[in-house]
Design a protein around this motif. Structure first.
Motif, PDB file in Angstrom:
ATOM      1  N   GLY A 207      -7.667 -32.426  19.865  1.00 48.07           N
ATOM      2  CA  GLY A 207      -9.037 -33.103  20.216  1.00 48.07           C
ATOM      3  C   GLY A 207      -8.898 -34.616  20.340  1.00 48.07           C
ATOM      4  O   GLY A 207      -9.533 -35.218  19.842  1.00 48.07           O
TER       5      GLY A 207
ATOM      6  N   SER B 154     -12.831 -42.420  29.080  1.00 53.67           N
ATOM      7  CA  SER B 154     -12.909 -40.857  29.656  1.00 53.67           C
ATOM      8  C   SER B 154     -11.768 -40.097  28.791  1.00 53.67           C
ATOM      9  O   SER B 154     -11.060 -40.796  28.318  1.00 53.67           O
ATOM     10  CB  SER B 154     -12.659 -40.750  31.263  1.00 53.67           C
ATOM     11  OG  SER B 154     -11.326 -41.069  31.302  1.00 53.67           O
ATOM     12  N   GLY B 155     -11.916 -38.845  28.888  1.00 51.95           N
ATOM     13  CA  GLY B 155     -11.177 -38.089  28.142  1.00 51.95           C
ATOM     14  C   GLY B 155      -9.651 -38.194  28.617  1.00 51.95           C
ATOM     15  O   GLY B 155      -8.703 -38.152  27.612  1.00 51.95           O
ATOM     16  N   GLY B 156      -9.355 -38.296  29.829  1.00 55.07           N
ATOM     17  CA  GLY B 156      -8.067 -38.218  30.223  1.00 55.07           C
ATOM     18  C   GLY B 156      -7.494 -39.736  29.795  1.00 55.07           C
ATOM     19  O   GLY B 156      -6.334 -39.785  29.403  1.00 55.07           O
ATOM     20  N   MET B 157      -8.248 -41.070  29.783  1.00 59.50           N
ATOM     21  CA  MET B 157      -7.675 -42.029  29.213  1.00 59.50           C
ATOM     22  C   MET B 157      -7.704 -41.994  27.683  1.00 59.50           C
ATOM     23  O   MET B 157      -6.497 -42.601  27.292  1.00 59.50           O
ATOM     24  CB  MET B 157      -8.953 -43.243  29.841  1.00 59.50           C
ATOM     25  CG  MET B 157      -8.885 -43.577  31.223  1.00 59.50           C
ATOM     26  SD  MET B 157     -10.476 -44.421  31.563  1.00 59.50           S
ATOM     27  CE  MET B 157      -9.988 -46.150  30.975  1.00 59.50           C
TER      28      MET B 157
ATOM     29  N   ASP C 210      -9.616 -31.292  32.627  1.00 60.68           N
ATOM     30  CA  ASP C 210      -9.550 -30.617  33.858  1.00 60.68           C
ATOM     31  C   ASP C 210      -8.170 -30.617  34.616  1.00 60.68           C
ATOM     32  O   ASP C 210      -7.386 -31.400  34.116  1.00 60.68           O
ATOM     33  CB  ASP C 210     -10.289 -31.566  34.781  1.00 60.68           C
ATOM     34  CG  ASP C 210     -11.890 -30.990  34.652  1.00 60.68           C
ATOM     35  OD1 ASP C 210     -12.234 -29.789  34.306  1.00 60.68           O
ATOM     36  OD2 ASP C 210     -12.745 -31.992  34.706  1.00 60.68           O
ATOM     37  N   VAL C 211      -8.248 -29.782  35.371  1.00 60.24           N
ATOM     38  CA  VAL C 211      -6.728 -29.419  35.820  1.00 60.24           C
ATOM     39  C   VAL C 211      -6.160 -30.485  36.628  1.00 60.24           C
ATOM     40  O   VAL C 211      -4.912 -30.856  36.395  1.00 60.24           O
ATOM     41  CB  VAL C 211      -7.054 -28.010  36.788  1.00 60.24           C
ATOM     42  CG1 VAL C 211      -7.504 -28.475  38.417  1.00 60.24           C
ATOM     43  CG2 VAL C 211      -5.637 -27.400  36.984  1.00 60.24           C
ATOM     44  N   VAL C 212      -6.786 -31.487  37.217  1.00 55.64           N
ATOM     45  CA  VAL C 212      -6.391 -32.537  37.890  1.00 55.64           C
ATOM     46  C   VAL C 212      -5.801 -33.548  36.914  1.00 55.64           C
ATOM     47  O   VAL C 212      -4.625 -34.153  36.972  1.00 55.64           O
ATOM     48  CB  VAL C 212      -7.108 -33.200  38.938  1.00 55.64           C
ATOM     49  CG1 VAL C 212      -6.755 -34.398  39.468  1.00 55.64           C
ATOM     50  CG2 VAL C 212      -7.503 -32.187  40.031  1.00 55.64           C
ATOM     51  N   ILE C 213      -6.588 -33.975  35.963  1.00 54.32           N
ATOM     52  CA  ILE C 213      -6.245 -34.738  34.884  1.00 54.32           C
ATOM     53  C   ILE C 213      -5.049 -34.186  34.157  1.00 54.32           C
ATOM     54  O   ILE C 213      -3.989 -34.602  33.702  1.00 54.32           O
ATOM     55  CB  ILE C 213      -7.394 -34.928  33.937  1.00 54.32           C
ATOM     56  CG1 ILE C 213      -8.571 -35.550  34.701  1.00 54.32           C
ATOM     57  CG2 ILE C 213      -6.938 -36.043  32.922  1.00 54.32           C
ATOM     58  CD1 ILE C 213      -8.466 -36.726  35.369  1.00 54.32           C
ATOM     59  N   GLN C 214      -4.917 -32.857  33.812  1.00 50.86           N
ATOM     60  CA  GLN C 214      -3.874 -32.161  33.102  1.00 50.86           C
ATOM     61  C   GLN C 214      -2.375 -32.503  34.045  1.00 50.86           C
ATOM     62  O   GLN C 214      -1.638 -32.672  33.252  1.00 50.86           O
ATOM     63  CB  GLN C 214      -4.298 -30.615  33.042  1.00 50.86           C
ATOM     64  CG  GLN C 214      -3.087 -29.941  32.566  1.00 50.86           C
ATOM     65  CD  GLN C 214      -3.491 -28.315  32.329  1.00 50.86           C
ATOM     66  OE1 GLN C 214      -4.074 -27.888  31.540  1.00 50.86           O
ATOM     67  NE2 GLN C 214      -3.072 -27.566  33.357  1.00 50.86           N
ATOM     68  N   ALA C 215      -2.632 -32.213  35.102  1.00 49.75           N
ATOM     69  CA  ALA C 215      -1.304 -32.388  36.014  1.00 49.75           C
ATOM     70  C   ALA C 215      -1.011 -33.687  35.975  1.00 49.75           C
ATOM     71  O   ALA C 215       0.142 -34.077  35.851  1.00 49.75           O
ATOM     72  CB  ALA C 215      -1.527 -32.109  37.440  1.00 49.75           C
ATOM     73  N   GLN C 216      -1.723 -34.854  35.696  1.00 49.25           N
ATOM     74  CA  GLN C 216      -1.440 -36.191  35.805  1.00 49.25           C
ATOM     75  C   GLN C 216      -0.709 -36.563  34.221  1.00 49.25           C
ATOM     76  O   GLN C 216       0.237 -37.077  34.196  1.00 49.25           O
ATOM     77  CB  GLN C 216      -2.617 -36.945  35.892  1.00 49.25           C
ATOM     78  CG  GLN C 216      -3.191 -37.354  37.083  1.00 49.25           C
ATOM     79  CD  GLN C 216      -4.578 -37.840  37.340  1.00 49.25           C
ATOM     80  OE1 GLN C 216      -5.052 -38.030  36.445  1.00 49.25           O
ATOM     81  NE2 GLN C 216      -5.160 -38.010  38.650  1.00 49.25           N
TER      82      GLN C 216
ATOM     83  N   ASN D 200       2.717 -35.073  34.302  1.00 45.83           N
ATOM     84  CA  ASN D 200       3.483 -35.997  34.954  1.00 45.83           C
ATOM     85  C   ASN D 200       3.944 -37.088  33.809  1.00 45.83           C
ATOM     86  O   ASN D 200       5.214 -37.507  33.895  1.00 45.83           O
ATOM     87  CB  ASN D 200       2.993 -36.495  36.074  1.00 45.83           C
ATOM     88  CG  ASN D 200       3.041 -35.328  37.381  1.00 45.83           C
ATOM     89  OD1 ASN D 200       3.614 -34.571  37.303  1.00 45.83           O
ATOM     90  ND2 ASN D 200       2.250 -35.661  38.139  1.00 45.83           N
TER      91      ASN D 200
END
Lengths: 316, 346, 474, 336
Positions: free
Chosen positions: A98, A154-157, A184-190, A193
């Motif tokens: 989380g 944001s969540g990804g950051m 989200d799937v794009v962020i997940q991929a980032q 990586n």
């Protein structure tokens, strides 16, 4: 040489309604620079295992047996002070699921990144901030996030910040517990990586815990598949994904929908067992298509089927 | 030529943002979250139409609008009724279609019998204090179906059998917390089906389930589609799941459809940069992937729906951004073979 | 199955010892209240408590009897001797003898002779005398009742004839002279009556005479119909009953007991009404939203920003000032109404926020999707979810209602016709009990207020794990 | 917030009007003024009949001036205006220390005394509550924790003023350690400030002790539940995982994050205690607003009661206002 050696680890929750054997007799090891993927569905005990490795199992859970040996020292029997000063975050750190709530809302990102450096190493504040800035850049963030508060990201950051924080002391092992689940799937991929980059550039050992076998395939060298508190299959990624041995692993792999094929999906019938009183014998036997008499009676031992590919199943 | 069961035109749903006191005092204009911002599509009778997108793209809001759980800010939704609704043949059934806006409140209940929804959360979508029996009985009671307890019980048993919760006697007296996630989702489906709907909106029905039961639920939904002659609007964030169940698919980004095509075509020949990114981001259970970095061509994250960028709303993240993208919103264009895309590149 | 779920909650509730204690306390309260309702007159306040003559024969301001256990029987017990038939009946004299054994050094506050219902045709002469343990007899006084059917009450202290008789007795028997006025002034009546004088250093002191005293009443008349209905001698002691007495001699134990149902009534009625009003307002406000919500919330804001106690005081004062209202409305009812009016807002605000979060849950939407009406959703799906919380809030409101009533009582703003624990404390405070060390007047009523409040606090604490599942023991 | 203040004011106005209290108050004012005028006129006009007529005329004029000939609801704006400018009338029963009988003067003089007593008690009890609450929150379920919840239950159920009576009984009557009431020793003429201060402390001890015992329980309870709810947050686990010392977790994670809600409670508690100390002040005869209130009720001094009810409400509303401002300062999440 293995960095982390887990032997016969048992973590039970002592609830009013009975003992939940969340992690029951689990053994594995992690070598330097290796990524171990631990796969399992909800209730398989994978998260408990992650917390157990930091010795942070929330009450009423307790480590009741086994060893966790990190660079030659057993942390199960270690006293709390030594563990805190010498192991936590320094040797093993953790990226939490989380990320939204894992950062202290009242302090800036910079303060929180610097905190472990200050408490674990004898470094000036300025130097600590320099290191934090470096780490932030490594995970692909701008340096100015150091001055910001968690709610402004944001969540990804935030997840990138968590990764930076986990790496800040350059620990030997990082545990990543479902690090992309909320994304989200794009962020997940980032983020995936980013993990690959860390693995490659820093030669970092990672224990990657997730319910998503696809993600494990994306990063892990070795895979441990957990079912009902036990590791049922354990081995090299290529072996486990290409020639799965355990009926559970097989079923799991066949049930994953894929983008590039329309092959018919299959599934595992039934529901996972209640860990307060798991089925006698093999815990998977009520859902297993190959169930035999012996499965109902006796628990299968974990066995090497060649090439360090371990399976706990009476079929082999 | 198949009939269109649902036609949606220029559908919009804006949520006002509460202005703070200082904003009111500064005479700032009220702002809106543009959850759905001009969406048009149709659904053929008997097909599975997918809406794919990331969180906050408006796909769930679209589903809610289609089921008339919320009222649109603008636009038209027309549904082709089959039974009771069609028989009330007056001003709100025009050309065989019911216009949601003109449907009087007292007939909404009739619509509910034909258009149903399956929810995402198998835990939150069942009242924790009711038994499976009373959860399934509620729709029957509300619509006055079944004369006595026995008749209703038969219907409930039947629908439980249909969703493969058998034997039903074992389940009717249980509470939701006594069931596994997959079982709850079956109850969820059973509740949607007990009224005998034609159009079912499935809002991420498998995203919160374990992988091992996902396929089972998807298969069940496909079986029910055939046996009951259903049409699905299937909402998901997972292209791989969509790939298994969908006939046609629409990709949404920030409240708009950016691309729509047959499923196969979309996966194999994606046109919109966003669709391409989405497809390339899907992980696969192939261990050789661990040695290569996945190329995800887009950067950054989805902006807030309260501050939609001008021009093409995808332009700040687009690798092919051109001047026109910053200025003007691209219209949605058919590039042949029912493949629609909203991008200045085409 | 439904039962099972309920049992589950009950099990969680009873798993903490605090809730068990709460339940036991509550049971005791209910039993005490039931006893009062069944065995005490409901108009106890008006008929007895506020009627000073009823308490005339009780000792004033004395501690309970059981303090003797700690003080080694130092305190004289309150004794009432009574007889209806003459002990000796001669031709022209009826003699009533009442024997009293005195075995402490402490003297009574006073002694009162009560001659009830004296009937006669011709006026008789009634002589009162005492025969002391040392055999000496003191003739105290002579009464001649005026009309048939009267009752005579003779208080020996402060009565001139008695003082004269005692002064003479002292002179005759011990040759000590103290004048009758001095006897009264120095309150020496019972020292003389029940003691022997000891002279040291020129001062007269008295040594209490222990043993059997015989109080004699002679009815002298040749009228055969003359008789006394009953003769009572009340020896006013220095301790009384279970809980002692107040400045009017009122037996505190009775009012303390009577306070149980009153406290229970105030607490429960207030909290139930408040909870119902608050829950309804909260559910409606949260569920419908929009303008209804806005109105209810603004009202709640205003009510929530008003301090309770000053307003309660203010309202009670208004009632007291307004003659008409005072006659028509019971102050107790006003207390309850005001408490309800100013407490429901708190519940409504929290219930509203709970409703908002429940409303956003998918099962509510699912109900809408199958066509459920708003009423159905509110009562079938939302209310059952907030019910445990409301119940717990009720438990917290109960003590605050009890405490508020007590506080108003202290200000003399409560209903005087219904004695409460708070009113006992009010009279104690007004009579400066704490500066006089009258602990039995202060401590028990306060403890009982606390007891009744803590009963509900305990139950509320026990309910916490049910309302807040995060605190549940797993 | 301002709207709330207006709401309270209007509500008070309506209550005063509808219950007929405003009539009583205004007639009091009219009578008072007439009495003075009559005295002045009596010097000039010797004829009693003429005097009475003049007074009667004046009376009618005043009644019109005060809108007494109109129904109560027409007067609400005036009442509210009067309250807002603190034109609170005169007291019948009390004089200020300086001899004024103006309600506003009397109250203003008393406010510091009340504030002194209440803030001292609130500060001490919140400090103790904070420490004990934090302590028991980190040891949930332990013997100590259960003991503290018992203590807080008792404290919650304790009628403060009754405890005051008991304290007087024990410390002033039995042990004779402290004075039973008042704020200074009567007849103390020494002007030495240190002696005066010690005398004040000596008098302050019992009332503060009483309030402390009554308040500390809810402090412990509130702190404990706030801290417990924060203990369950993910970032606390992260803090532990980082290997930070418990002291740091407690101060920088638990306490710092609990600060906004705890401060909220502290300010509301302070406001609440000022109103709640009415009876405590009465019991200890402390010359603050509370005992003023008590005496005003005993002597049915309407103006005084009205004014004090209003002031108490005002204190509460102002506290709420301060709180909203403070919250923005403390919690970065509410800074926009």
């Amino acid at each position: 040489m293995s960095l982390l050696d887990v032997k016969n680890l048992k973590i039970y929750y002592f609830t009013l309604k009975g003992v939940v054997r969340a992690v029951d007799d689990v053994s594995f090891n992690v070598r330097e620079g290796e990524v171990l993927g631990i796969a399992g569905e909800s209730g398989s005990g994978k998260s408990t295992l992650g917390y157990g490795l930091m010795r942070l199992v929330p009450p009423p859970g307790r480590i009741v047996g086994g060893n966790i040996v990190v660079s030659g020292r057993d942390i199960v029997s270690m006293d709390e002070g030594t563990l805190r000063r010498e192991i936590r975050w320094k040797v093993i750190s953790m990226i939490f699921q989380g990320a939204l709530n894992a950062l202290n809302p009242v302090y800036t990102i910079g303060k929180q990144l610097v905190e472990p450096i200050i408490f674990h190493e004898d470094v000036s504040l300025k130097e600590a901030y320099e290191r934090a800035a470096e780490m932030v850049k490594l995970v692909g963030l701008n340096e100015d996030v150091l001055r910001r508060y968690p709610h402004e990201l944001s969540g990804g950051m935030k997840q990138r910040v968590m990764i930076a924080m986990a790496l800040i002391l350059r620990p030997k092992i990082v545990i990543a517990d479902e690090p992309t689940t909320a994304l989200d799937v794009v962020i997940q991929a980032q983020i995936m990586n980013l993990f690959k980059k860390i693995k490659k550039e820093l030669n970092q050992s990672i224990i990657f815990i997730t319910h998503d076998l696809s993600l494990i395939a994306e990063i892990a060298d070795n895979v441990a598949v957990m079912y009902a508190g036990k590791i049922v299959e354990y081995g090299n990624s290529d072996n486990v994904f290409n020639t799965p041995k355990h009926p559970y692993t097989q079923g799991l792999l066949k049930s994953i929908p894929r983008l590039k094929s329309k092959e018919k999906l299959s599934w595992i019938p039934g529901t996972p067992p209640d860990l307060r009183n798991p089925p006698v014998g093999c815990r998977f036997h009520p859902r297993c298509p190959y169930v035999m008499d012996v499965c109902r009676r006796e628990e299968p031992p974990i066995k090497d089927v060649g090439g360090n590919h371990l399976v706990a199943c009476w079929l082999y | 030529m198949v009939d269109k069961i649902l036609i949606v035109e220029d559908l919009r749903k804006y949520y006002p943002i509460r202005r703070s006191l200082s904003e009111i005092l500064m005479f700032k204009r009220g702002r809106y979250v543009r959850a759905v911002d001009g969406v048009s599509f149709y659904v053929n009778d008997g097909e599975v139409y997918c809406i794919v997108g990331e969180s906050g793209c408006g796909k769930t809001t679209t589903g809610r609008l289609v089921t008339k759980l919320i009222e649109p800010t603008g636009g038209v939704i027309r549904y082709k009724p089959s039974s009771a609704l069609a028989r009330i043949n007056n001003e709100f059934v025009v050309g065989g279609y019911v216009d949601y806006r003109r449907l009087p409140k007292k007939y909404v209940k009739l619509l509910r019998r034909e258009v149903q929804i399956i929810f995402q959360d198998p835990y939150g979508s069942l009242d924790p204090r009711q038994t499976i029996y009373s959860i399934l009985e509620e729709p029957l009671v509300i619509h006055g179906i079944g004369n006595d307890r026995k008749e209703r019980e038969e219907l409930i048993f039947k629908v439980l059998e249909d969703v493969k919760l058998s034997p039903p006697e074992e389940f009717i007296n249980r509470y939701p917390h006594m069931l596994s996630g997959g079982q709850r989702q079956r109850v969820n489906i059973a509740r949607a089906l007990i009224l005998g709907p034609k159009l079912v909106v499935a809002d991420e029905p498998v995203s919160m389930l374990d992988v091992s039961v996902r396929a089972e639920i998807l298969q069940l939904m496909m079986d029910l589609k055939i046996s009951r002659g259903l049409t699905y609007v299937f909402i998901t964030h997972d292209l791989a799941v969509a790939n298994y169940i969908c006939d046609r698919v629409a990709v949404m980004y920030l409240g708009k459809i950016v691309e729509e095509a047959d499923m196969l075509k979309l996966v194999n020949e994606p046109l919109h940069p966003y669709t391409k990114a989405l497809i390339s981001a899907v992980p696969e259970p192939n261990p050789s992937n661990r040695f290569k970095i996945r190329e995800v061509p887009i950067v950054g994250e989805v902006p807030s729906a309260a501050a939609v960028p001008p021009g093409c709303r995808f332009h700040p993240r687009c690798p092919y951004v051109m001047d026109v993208c910053r200025r003007e919103e691209p219209p949605i264009k058919d590039v042949g073979g029912n493949h629609l895309v909203a991008c200045w590149l085409y | 199955m439904k039962k099972l779920l309920r049992n589950e909650l009950l099990r969680i509730f009873l798993s903490s010892s605090i809730s068990k204690i709460g339940i036991i306390f509550l049971a005791i309260m209910i039993i005490a209240s039931a006893y009062v309702v069944m065995f005490m007159p409901l108009d106890f306040g008006l008929r007895y408590w506020n009627n000073p003559t009823f308490w005339a024969d009780y000792p004033k301001l004395v501690p309970p009897e059981w303090v003797n256990i700690f003080l080694g029987n130092k305190l004289l017990r309150h004794t009432i001797l009574i007889t209806e038939k003459p002990t000796l009946s001669l031709e022209d004299t009826k003699q009533y003898i009442l024997t009293y054994s005195h075995d402490t050094d402490q003297l009574p506050q006073t002694i009162v002779f009560k001659l009830n219902n004296i009937t006669f045709t011709y006026t008789p002469i009634i002589e009162l005398s005492v025969r002391r343990p040392d055999g000496r007899v003191i003739n105290l006084l002579v009464i001649q009742p005026l009309t048939s059917g009267v009752s005579e009450r003779v208080d020996l202290s402060g009565r001139l004839e008695v003082a004269v008789a005692l002064s003479r007795f002292l002179k005759d028997e011990f040759n000590v002279s103290i004048s009758a006025t001095e006897v009264i002034q120095r309150k020496l009546e019972f020292k003389i009556l029940m003691g022997t004088p000891v002279i040291s250093n020129g001062y007269v002191d008295f040594k209490t005479l222990r043993g059997n005293y015989m109080f004699n009443v002679f009815l002298k008349s040749d009228d055969p119909t003359a008789r006394i209905g009953s003769v009572e001698v009340v020896i006013f002691g220095w301790c009384y009953g279970l809980m002692g007495t107040d400045h009017l001699g009122r037996d505190l134990s009775q009012a303390l007991l009577y306070g149980f149902p009153v406290a229970l009534l105030i607490g429960v009625v207030t909290s139930v009404i408040t909870a119902v009003v608050g829950a309804l307002a909260g559910v409606v406000s949260g569920y419908y939203g929009g303008i209804v919500d806005e109105v209810i919330q603004r009202l709640c804001d205003v009510l929530n920003n008003i301090p309770l106690l000053p307003l309660l005081i203010f309202f009670m004062f208004v009632i007291r000032m307004n003659e008409e209202l005072r006659r028509t409305v019971s102050p107790l009812a006003v207390i309850i109404i005001v408490l309800v009016v100013f407490s429901w807002a708190g519940i409504a605000i929290i219930v509203r926020s709970m409703v908002l979060s429940i409303k956003s849950q998918q099962f509510i939407e699912a109900s809408v999707a199958v066509g459920a009406s708003s009423i159905r959703i509110m009562f079938k799906h939302i209310l059952p979810q907030v019910a445990p919380f409301i119940f717990a809030q009720m438990m917290f409101l109960t003590p605050s209602a009890i405490l508020s009533e007590a506080a108003l009582s202290l200000l003399g703003l409560s209903d005087p016709s219904i004695p409460t624990w708070g009113q006992i404390l009010e009279s104690a405070f007004a009579n400066q009990a704490m500066y006089l060390g009258l602990w039995w007047w202060i401590v028990p009523p306060g403890l009982l207020i606390m007891y009744s409040a803590i009963t509900f606090v305990f139950i509320a604490q026990g309910l916490e794990p049910i309302v807040e599942p995060r605190l549940r023991k797993v | 917030m301002i709207a709330v203040l207006y709401g309270v004011l209007i509500l008070t106005g309506v209550i005063i009007g509808v219950t007929g209290l405003s009539d009583i108050v205004l007639y009091n004012i009219v009578d008072e003024r007439l009495r003075i005028i009559k005295q002045q006129l009596a010097i000039k006009i010797k004829d009693p009949e003429q005097l009475n007529r003049a007074v009667e005329e004046l009376k009618q004029e005043l009644i019109r001036a005060y809108d007494l000939d109109k129904p109560w609801y027409a007067r609400i704006p005036r009442i509210i205006y009067q309250i807002m400018v603190l034109d609170l009338g005169t007291s019948r029963s009390t004089l200020s220390f300086s001899g004024s009988n103006k309600v506003a003067d009397i109250i203003l003089e008393r406010i510091p005394n009340t504030v002194l007593m209440v803030t001292t008690a609130v500060l001490i009890s919140s400090l103790v509550g904070l420490v004990v609450g934090l302590w028991s929150a980190t040891k949930v379920g332990s013997l100590l924790d259960r003991f503290t919840s018992l203590i807080s239950a008792i404290s919650y159920s304790l009628p403060t003023w009754w405890f005051g009576m008991v304290v007087i009984l024990v410390f002033a009557y039995e042990l004779r350690l402290f004075p039973s009431g008042g704020m200074t020793t009567p007849g103390l003429t020494i002007t030495d400030p240190i002696t005066r201060f010690l005398d004040l402390l000596w008098h302050l001890f019992l009332p503060v002790l009483t309030l402390f015992v009554a308040l500390v329980g809810s402090w412990i309870y509130v702190t404990r539940s706030i801290v417990i709810s924060i203990t369950k947050e993910d970032f606390i686990v992260v803090g532990r995982a980082k290997g930070l010392p418990e002291r740091v977790i407690r101060n920088r994670y638990l306490l710092r994050n609990s600060a906004p809600p705890i401060l909220t409670n502290m300010i509301l508690g302070l406001a609440g205690s000022i109103t709640g100390a009415i009876l405590t002040e009465a019991i200890f005869n402390w010359p603050g607003m509370g005992s003023l209130y008590y005496n005003a009720i005993l002597s049915a001094d309407i103006n005084m009661i009205l004014a004090l009810t209003y002031i108490y409400t005002l204190v509460y509303v102002v506290a709420r206002f301060i709180l909203e401002v403070l919250y923005v300062v403390l919690d970065p999440r509410v800074r926009y």
